[in-house]
Write an enzyme that holds these catalytic residues in place. Structure first.
Site, PDB file in Angstrom:
ATOM      1  N   LYS A 181      -8.605  -1.322   6.175  1.00 32.61           N
ATOM      2  CA  LYS A 181      -8.910  -1.767   4.803  1.00 32.61           C
ATOM      3  C   LYS A 181      -7.913  -2.834   4.343  1.00 32.61           C
ATOM      4  CE  LYS A 181      -9.172   2.622   3.852  1.00 32.61           C
ATOM      5  NZ  LYS A 181      -9.297   3.995   3.411  1.00 32.61           N
TER       6      LYS A 181
ATOM      7  N   ARG B 104     -14.640  13.093   8.503  1.00 35.05           N
ATOM      8  CA  ARG B 104     -13.323  13.694   8.769  1.00 35.05           C
ATOM      9  C   ARG B 104     -12.990  14.743   7.714  1.00 35.05           C
ATOM     10  NH1 ARG B 104      -9.515   8.870   8.589  1.00 35.05           N
ATOM     11  NH2 ARG B 104      -7.927  10.443   8.882  1.00 35.05           N
TER      12      ARG B 104
ATOM     13  N   HIS C 171       0.846  -1.190   0.000  1.00 29.76           N
ATOM     14  CA  HIS C 171       0.000   0.000   0.000  1.00 29.76           C
ATOM     15  C   HIS C 171       0.881   1.240   0.000  1.00 29.76           C
ATOM     16  CE1 HIS C 171      -3.401   2.622   0.905  1.00 29.76           C
ATOM     17  NE2 HIS C 171      -2.593   3.258   1.721  1.00 29.76           N
TER      18      HIS C 171
ATOM     19  N   SER D 163      -7.563   3.880   9.638  1.00 32.65           N
ATOM     20  CA  SER D 163      -8.340   3.899   8.386  1.00 32.65           C
ATOM     21  C   SER D 163      -7.639   3.047   7.320  1.00 32.65           C
ATOM     22  CB  SER D 163      -8.485   5.359   7.940  1.00 32.65           C
ATOM     23  OG  SER D 163      -8.825   5.455   6.584  1.00 32.65           O
TER      24      SER D 163
ATOM     25  N   ASP E 143     -15.257   2.952   7.909  1.00 21.38           N
ATOM     26  CA  ASP E 143     -14.286   3.924   7.385  1.00 21.38           C
ATOM     27  C   ASP E 143     -14.938   4.864   6.376  1.00 21.38           C
ATOM     28  OD1 ASP E 143     -11.491   4.920   7.106  1.00 21.38           O
ATOM     29  OD2 ASP E 143     -11.838   4.324   5.042  1.00 21.38           O
TER      30      ASP E 143
HETATM   31  N1  URA Z   1      -5.998   7.285   3.274  1.00 13.57           N
HETATM   32  C1  URA Z   1      -6.934   6.580   3.931  1.00 13.57           C
HETATM   33  O1  URA Z   1      -7.388   5.544   3.442  1.00 13.57           O
HETATM   34  N2  URA Z   1      -7.354   7.025   5.120  1.00 13.57           N
HETATM   35  C2  URA Z   1      -6.878   8.154   5.700  1.00 13.57           C
HETATM   36  O2  URA Z   1      -7.300   8.489   6.785  1.00 13.57           O
HETATM   37  C3  URA Z   1      -5.915   8.887   5.006  1.00 13.57           C
HETATM   38  C4  URA Z   1      -5.484   8.417   3.789  1.00 13.57           C
END
Ligand code: URA
Length: 433
Positions: A187, A168, A82, A183, A161
């Site tokens: 995932k 957010r 990632h 977050s 999320d």
């Molecule tokens: N990318 C994400 O998936 N979440 C965040 O909070 C910031 C960047």
């Protein structure tokens, strides 16, 4: 349990229990906690933070808020990577096939681009017919048979999320290490891979501006991954200039193909090779860096890395002719060379500005609803430290509409020259585990 008591606890910088965090995530997921209370807790977390245990529990609770992909039916260790997002970041398209060609199973879910950073799915969709939306069963079958699949999110992954991120975004609560770490990691954990390599970028075009902040974010994510039994490592990498020489969609696919054939730009090739070494060791395909590098050099030299990319494109319905003959990929109507009006060494390449300028050409999107133009983009003819003479081309613009003088002026000023020598900077600052 009253949610206002949880808000007050965090407001007074007290530690939340697992039960309180679970109550929060459940309430966000089922909508029983109103947005104003969720926002108040988010702001208290931004201001007072969370410790390692709270952050790991938050990620775990978020991961279980929706579907969790089970990849155990696929033989071997399943690997994922990632990137926290950058300009010119086409890493998945080169790194994935590289390690898959060495025998690692790559099960990768990617996203679309927004703002100044591009998205892997948009880039892959430059290839005619490429299908990013496989079912879970199709995804697993392809990872088993081809060794790699790169798709958009399947199923209902981490609904908590989706709701939290939307709030957010509009409440000034994006920038918080525990919130970003939970977050991203929720995932990654829900996507089911055994190993995770994080590319945490620092610099002007990145979420984290300094090496110190990028390191803190990486450490928080590693702690989450390892506490949940996933072998998690991170690289801290430079985003003070774009990665490689291209920013766009089809042109980034072309650069990924060149890299798989062993002719990629130096910084991008180095990042991919070092990341691939780590992934092969995490996946127990190689015992050490030397063995991993030997395998990688072999799959590049034999053409197997490129063949693996082609196999993936074919399996996902893409037009393989475009991969064999990249000139068949979408082409812009116009091509304009920008020349330098002075001589000097390239000191700064403002990556965020270049990302925004590429987006304004149509290569990216400002709002989620916009479409991207796969043909347009920027090709950098020089990188930090290169010598440029007056009259040399510094950038090639691929565009479908006439360029506005103000846009060209901004592009020109994204390149800063100096008469002094520019010290080289490594693409990978450090590796953390
Ligand atoms: N990318 C994400 O998936 N979440 C965040 O909070 C910031 C960047």
């Amino acid at each position: 349990m009253r949610f206002v008591d949880i808000i007050n606890k965090k407001r007074y910088n007290e530690e939340l229990t697992d039960k309180e965090i679970q109550f929060f995530v459940d309430g966000v997921t089922d909508g029983s906690i109103p947005d104003y209370q969720v926002s108040a807790l988010l702001m208290a977390i931004v201001l007072n933070g969370m410790n390692e245990r709270e952050t790991s529990y938050l990620a775990k609770a978020m991961m279980h808020s929706g579907d969790v992909i089970d990849l155990t039916s696929i033989e071997g260790i399943k690997a994922d990577k990632h990137s926290t997002g950058g300009v010119g970041d086409k890493t998945s398209m080169a790194l994935g096939p590289l390690v898959a060609a060495c025998g690692l199973k790559v099960a990768k879910m990617s996203g679309r681009g927004l703002g100044h950073t591009g998205g892997t799915l948009d880039k892959l969709e430059s290839i005619e017919g490429f299908n990013c939306f496989l079912t879970e069963e199709e995804f697993k079958k392809q990872v088993s048979e081809v060794g790699i699949a790169i798709i958009g999110q399947t199923g209902d992954l981490v609904p908590a999320d989706k709701k939290l991120y939307a709030l957010r975004d509009v409440t000034g609560t994006v920038e918080s290490i525990p919130l970003i770490a939970s977050s991203i990691m929720s995932k990654k954990l829900a996507s089911g891979s055994d190993t995770i390599l994080l590319d945490v970028k620092y610099g002007e075009g990145a979420f984290m501006h300094t090496i110190e902040d990028a390191t803190k974010l990486a450490e928080a994510m590693i702690s989450i991954g390892n506490s949940l039994g996933r072998n998690t490592m991170a690289m801290i990498t430079d985003m003070n200039q774009p990665l490689g020489n291209t920013i766009g969609n089809a042109i980034e696919i072309r650069e990924a193909i060149e890299t798989l054939k062993g002719h990629g730009p130096k910084d991008f090739t180095e990042l991919c090779m070092q990341a691939a070494e780590i992934m092969l060791m995490q996946g127990k395909v190689a015992e050490n860096k030397e063995e991993a590098r030997k395998m990688l050099d072999e799959v590049v030299a034999s053409g197997k890395a490129f063949e693996t990319f082609k196999d993936m494109v074919k399996a996902q319905g893409g037009n393989v002719d475009m991969i064999e003959n990249p000139e068949l990929l979408p082409q812009s109507k116009f091509k304009t060379e920008i020349k330098s009006e002075e001589s000097g060494n390239v000191k700064v390449l403002h990556s965020e500005r270049l990302g925004v300028l590429a987006m304004q050409l149509g290569a990216g999107r400002e709002t989620k609803e916009q479409d991207v133009n796969h043909a347009v983009g920027l090709e950098l003819a020089c990188k930090r430290g290169d010598k440029v003479n007056k009259g040399d081309t510094i950038c090639i613009v691929y565009h479908d509409e006439e360029l506005k003088p103000q846009w060209v002026d901004e592009l020109y000023h994204a390149f800063e020259l100096t008469n002094e020598e520019v010290a080289p900077q490594p693409i990978i600052e450090k590796v953390l585990s």
